[in-house]
Motif scaffolding. Structure first.
Motif, PDB file in Angstrom:
ATOM      1  N   TYR A  92      60.199 -17.689  13.902  1.00 33.71           N
ATOM      2  CA  TYR A  92      60.463 -19.059  13.452  1.00 33.71           C
ATOM      3  C   TYR A  92      61.768 -19.594  14.039  1.00 33.71           C
ATOM      4  O   TYR A  92      61.873 -20.773  14.383  1.00 33.71           O
ATOM      5  CB  TYR A  92      60.484 -19.119  11.925  1.00 33.71           C
ATOM      6  N   THR A  93      62.777 -18.734  14.172  1.00 30.58           N
ATOM      7  CA  THR A  93      64.046 -19.146  14.766  1.00 30.58           C
ATOM      8  C   THR A  93      63.846 -19.565  16.217  1.00 30.58           C
ATOM      9  O   THR A  93      64.395 -20.577  16.669  1.00 30.58           O
ATOM     10  CB  THR A  93      65.085 -18.006  14.693  1.00 30.58           C
ATOM     11  N   LYS A  94      63.057 -18.796  16.951  1.00 31.78           N
ATOM     12  CA  LYS A  94      62.800 -19.125  18.353  1.00 31.78           C
ATOM     13  C   LYS A  94      62.067 -20.459  18.473  1.00 31.78           C
ATOM     14  O   LYS A  94      62.393 -21.283  19.342  1.00 31.78           O
ATOM     15  CB  LYS A  94      61.977 -18.012  19.010  1.00 31.78           C
ATOM     16  N   ILE A  95      61.101 -20.683  17.602  1.00 30.21           N
ATOM     17  CA  ILE A  95      60.371 -21.951  17.614  1.00 30.21           C
ATOM     18  C   ILE A  95      61.328 -23.114  17.346  1.00 30.21           C
ATOM     19  O   ILE A  95      61.313 -24.129  18.056  1.00 30.21           O
ATOM     20  CB  ILE A  95      59.230 -21.934  16.571  1.00 30.21           C
ATOM     21  N   CYS A  96      62.177 -22.961  16.333  1.00 26.28           N
ATOM     22  CA  CYS A  96      63.120 -24.027  15.985  1.00 26.28           C
ATOM     23  C   CYS A  96      64.107 -24.281  17.114  1.00 26.28           C
ATOM     24  O   CYS A  96      64.418 -25.443  17.437  1.00 26.28           O
ATOM     25  CB  CYS A  96      63.877 -23.664  14.704  1.00 26.28           C
ATOM     26  N   LEU A  97      64.608 -23.220  17.724  1.00 22.69           N
ATOM     27  CA  LEU A  97      65.571 -23.368  18.812  1.00 22.69           C
ATOM     28  C   LEU A  97      64.953 -24.117  19.983  1.00 22.69           C
ATOM     29  O   LEU A  97      65.578 -25.019  20.561  1.00 22.69           O
ATOM     30  CB  LEU A  97      66.077 -21.999  19.260  1.00 22.69           C
ATOM     31  N   GLU A  98      63.721 -23.788  20.335  1.00 20.62           N
ATOM     32  CA  GLU A  98      63.052 -24.474  21.438  1.00 20.62           C
ATOM     33  C   GLU A  98      62.873 -25.952  21.135  1.00 20.62           C
ATOM     34  O   GLU A  98      63.068 -26.808  22.009  1.00 20.62           O
ATOM     35  CB  GLU A  98      61.695 -23.817  21.713  1.00 20.62           C
ATOM     36  N   LYS A  99      62.537 -26.278  19.897  1.00 18.06           N
ATOM     37  CA  LYS A  99      62.351 -27.681  19.524  1.00 18.06           C
ATOM     38  C   LYS A  99      63.678 -28.430  19.523  1.00 18.06           C
ATOM     39  O   LYS A  99      63.751 -29.590  19.955  1.00 18.06           O
ATOM     40  CB  LYS A  99      61.657 -27.772  18.161  1.00 18.06           C
ATOM     41  N   HIS A 136      54.462 -27.822  -1.196  1.00 21.66           N
ATOM     42  CA  HIS A 136      53.323 -26.960  -0.867  1.00 21.66           C
ATOM     43  C   HIS A 136      53.762 -25.508  -0.700  1.00 21.66           C
ATOM     44  O   HIS A 136      53.087 -24.587  -1.184  1.00 21.66           O
ATOM     45  CB  HIS A 136      52.661 -27.468   0.423  1.00 21.66           C
ATOM     46  N   TYR A 137      54.890 -25.298  -0.046  1.00 22.28           N
ATOM     47  CA  TYR A 137      55.374 -23.932   0.183  1.00 22.28           C
ATOM     48  C   TYR A 137      55.617 -23.215  -1.142  1.00 22.28           C
ATOM     49  O   TYR A 137      55.155 -22.088  -1.346  1.00 22.28           O
ATOM     50  CB  TYR A 137      56.666 -23.954   1.003  1.00 22.28           C
ATOM     51  N   ILE A 164      56.959 -26.443  10.279  1.00 19.77           N
ATOM     52  CA  ILE A 164      57.242 -25.196  10.987  1.00 19.77           C
ATOM     53  C   ILE A 164      56.590 -24.058  10.205  1.00 19.77           C
ATOM     54  O   ILE A 164      56.948 -23.808   9.059  1.00 19.77           O
ATOM     55  CB  ILE A 164      58.764 -24.930  11.103  1.00 19.77           C
ATOM     56  N   GLY A 165      55.646 -23.371  10.805  1.00 26.43           N
ATOM     57  CA  GLY A 165      54.948 -22.280  10.124  1.00 26.43           C
ATOM     58  C   GLY A 165      53.812 -22.796   9.267  1.00 26.43           C
ATOM     59  O   GLY A 165      53.890 -22.790   8.046  1.00 26.43           O
ATOM     60  N   VAL A 166      52.737 -23.265   9.903  1.00 24.03           N
ATOM     61  CA  VAL A 166      51.593 -23.821   9.168  1.00 24.03           C
ATOM     62  C   VAL A 166      50.589 -22.742   8.798  1.00 24.03           C
ATOM     63  O   VAL A 166      49.939 -22.811   7.760  1.00 24.03           O
ATOM     64  CB  VAL A 166      50.897 -24.918  10.018  1.00 24.03           C
ATOM     65  N   PHE A 167      50.470 -21.710   9.637  1.00 24.69           N
ATOM     66  CA  PHE A 167      49.394 -20.729   9.473  1.00 24.69           C
ATOM     67  C   PHE A 167      49.879 -19.338   9.090  1.00 24.69           C
ATOM     68  O   PHE A 167      49.076 -18.428   8.939  1.00 24.69           O
ATOM     69  CB  PHE A 167      48.593 -20.621  10.774  1.00 24.69           C
ATOM     70  N   SER A 168      51.172 -19.148   8.956  1.00 25.68           N
ATOM     71  CA  SER A 168      51.673 -17.800   8.695  1.00 25.68           C
ATOM     72  C   SER A 168      52.880 -17.848   7.776  1.00 25.68           C
ATOM     73  O   SER A 168      53.539 -18.875   7.646  1.00 25.68           O
ATOM     74  CB  SER A 168      52.061 -17.123  10.014  1.00 25.68           C
ATOM     75  N   GLY A 169      53.173 -16.701   7.156  1.00 19.21           N
ATOM     76  CA  GLY A 169      54.329 -16.581   6.285  1.00 19.21           C
ATOM     77  C   GLY A 169      55.044 -15.273   6.532  1.00 19.21           C
ATOM     78  O   GLY A 169      54.704 -14.515   7.440  1.00 19.21           O
ATOM     79  N   ASP A 216      48.856 -33.703  11.016  1.00 23.66           N
ATOM     80  CA  ASP A 216      48.004 -33.803   9.828  1.00 23.66           C
ATOM     81  C   ASP A 216      48.361 -32.757   8.776  1.00 23.66           C
ATOM     82  O   ASP A 216      47.698 -32.650   7.755  1.00 23.66           O
ATOM     83  CB  ASP A 216      46.529 -33.662  10.208  1.00 23.66           C
ATOM     84  N   SER A 217      49.424 -31.974   9.026  1.00 20.96           N
ATOM     85  CA  SER A 217      49.807 -30.919   8.080  1.00 20.96           C
ATOM     86  C   SER A 217      51.306 -30.971   7.788  1.00 20.96           C
ATOM     87  O   SER A 217      51.960 -29.937   7.627  1.00 20.96           O
ATOM     88  CB  SER A 217      49.448 -29.536   8.657  1.00 20.96           C
ATOM     89  N   LEU A 218      51.878 -32.171   7.696  1.00 17.33           N
ATOM     90  CA  LEU A 218      53.332 -32.322   7.598  1.00 17.33           C
ATOM     91  C   LEU A 218      53.934 -31.552   6.432  1.00 17.33           C
ATOM     92  O   LEU A 218      54.990 -30.951   6.558  1.00 17.33           O
ATOM     93  CB  LEU A 218      53.707 -33.811   7.480  1.00 17.33           C
ATOM     94  N   GLY A 219      53.273 -31.580   5.285  1.00 18.79           N
ATOM     95  CA  GLY A 219      53.845 -30.939   4.107  1.00 18.79           C
ATOM     96  C   GLY A 219      53.317 -29.550   3.845  1.00 18.79           C
ATOM     97  O   GLY A 219      53.529 -29.005   2.766  1.00 18.79           O
ATOM     98  N   ALA A 220      52.648 -28.949   4.830  1.00 19.37           N
ATOM     99  CA  ALA A 220      51.963 -27.677   4.584  1.00 19.37           C
ATOM    100  C   ALA A 220      52.657 -26.475   5.196  1.00 19.37           C
ATOM    101  O   ALA A 220      52.172 -25.359   5.067  1.00 19.37           O
ATOM    102  CB  ALA A 220      50.529 -27.760   5.111  1.00 19.37           C
ATOM    103  N   GLY A 221      53.762 -26.649   5.873  1.00 20.44           N
ATOM    104  CA  GLY A 221      54.421 -25.533   6.534  1.00 20.44           C
ATOM    105  C   GLY A 221      55.412 -24.812   5.640  1.00 20.44           C
ATOM    106  O   GLY A 221      55.707 -25.226   4.529  1.00 20.44           O
ATOM    107  N   ARG A 222      55.946 -23.701   6.159  1.00 19.03           N
ATOM    108  CA  ARG A 222      57.011 -22.977   5.465  1.00 19.03           C
ATOM    109  C   ARG A 222      58.246 -23.872   5.375  1.00 19.03           C
ATOM    110  O   ARG A 222      58.991 -23.828   4.415  1.00 19.03           O
ATOM    111  CB  ARG A 222      57.361 -21.694   6.208  1.00 19.03           C
ATOM    112  N   PHE A 223      58.478 -24.624   6.429  1.00 16.41           N
ATOM    113  CA  PHE A 223      59.551 -25.613   6.472  1.00 16.41           C
ATOM    114  C   PHE A 223      59.008 -26.908   7.027  1.00 16.41           C
ATOM    115  O   PHE A 223      57.985 -26.924   7.724  1.00 16.41           O
ATOM    116  CB  PHE A 223      60.700 -25.143   7.387  1.00 16.41           C
TER     117      PHE A 223
END
Length: 279
Positions: free
Chosen positions: A34-41, A162-163, A222-227, A261-268
């Motif tokens: 998740y950190t790597k994803i956030c850093l890239e964004k 949601h989280y 960030i993190g829609v399909f995994s935890g 379409d999943s704005l409120g469904a992620g871990r963050f």
């Protein structure tokens, strides 16, 4: 008012206890992903705003062990990091030294440290995985806006309703799950001890940003399909149970995509706002 004072007291005690906790250099496999994803964004967002990286001053509020701070410094940005947890800050300093980058480190509680900074000092502010545990999160966002230059960018992550609902339902805490659906902050026992948390919907984040002169121009989960570990989305896929090869066989790409379409469904929820010129 009484509830807020209670939350602040609990947060202060936990901050003091956390000073005795050690931290690992890289965290869990899930945290690293998740950190790597956030850093890239964040790198992509900042590149769109500033061509000259060396002239772009960035504040990392609640920088932890410095993964994000040092990563941005390595990319050429002029970095400042604030952290209250001394073991994490020590690790951040070592990380910066080993990477050969210069970072201005500030040791202290986030809100007082921000208040000591001059107005309009930074071109950008980031705050990753911090605000949802801060009882004074609104005041902190106000300070982030104050220290931003006109048209500066703030990037922050927030926990969604949601989280917490999915996490509590997984633990069969049905009454607490209902409480989260009906409120915006409170004490939740997700791990060993009850702790203070706050949570928002996408609409509430936009309203919060607008209150402090920040115009949201990007909002994504960030993190829609995994935890990771005990959280609710880990019941779909627990990243900490995967190998690096498994993560990069498709999951990383899926979690890096923008799911409008999943704005409120992620871990963050990652929210990006620009300070209006009139603020």
């Amino acid at each position: 008012m009484f509830e807020k004072l209670k939350y602040l007291g609990i947060q202060k005690v936990l901050n003091q206890l956390n000073q005795f906790k050690n931290v690992s250099a890289d965290g869990t496999v899930g945290e690293a992903m998740y950190t790597k994803i956030c850093l890239e964004k964040i790198l992509s967002i900042l590149a769109d705003q500033h061509e000259d990286r060396s002239a772009c001053t960035v504040l990392d509020g609640g920088c932890g062990s410095g993964t994000m701070t040092v990563g941005l410094a390595e990319a050429g940005y002029s970095m400042t990091g604030i952290e209250i947890h001394k073991p994490s800050l020590s690790m951040a300093e070592v990380r910066a030294k080993e990477s050969g980058v210069s970072v201005e480190w500030i040791s202290g509680d986030l809100l007082p440290s921000l208040r000591a900074l001059p107005s309009q000092k930074f071109n950008a502010v980031i705050c990753m995985g911090v605000l949802y545990t801060c009882a004074e999160y609104k005041e902190i966002i106000g300070e982030y806006s104050r220290v931003l230059k006109s048209s500066g960018v703030f990037v922050g992550t927030f926990r969604s309703k949601h989280y917490f609902v999915t996490t509590l339902l997984r633990q069969k805490q049905f009454e607490k799950a209902l409480y989260v659906a009906q409120h915006s902050e409170g004490l939740l026992k997700l791990a060993s001890v009850p702790s203070y948390y706050n949570w928002q919907t996408p609409k509430e984040i936009q309203q919060l940003f607008n209150e402090y002169g920040l115009d949201v121009f990007r909002l994504q989960p960030i993190g829609v399909f995994s935890g990771s570990g005990y959280d609710g989305l880990a019941s779909v896929i627990d990243v900490d149970q995967l190998t690096s090869e498994e993560i990069h066989s498709g999951l990383y790409e899926l979690e890096s995509m923008e799911w409008d379409d999943s704005l409120g469904a992620g871990r963050f929820m990652m929210a990006v706002g620009r300070k209006s010129s009139s603020s």
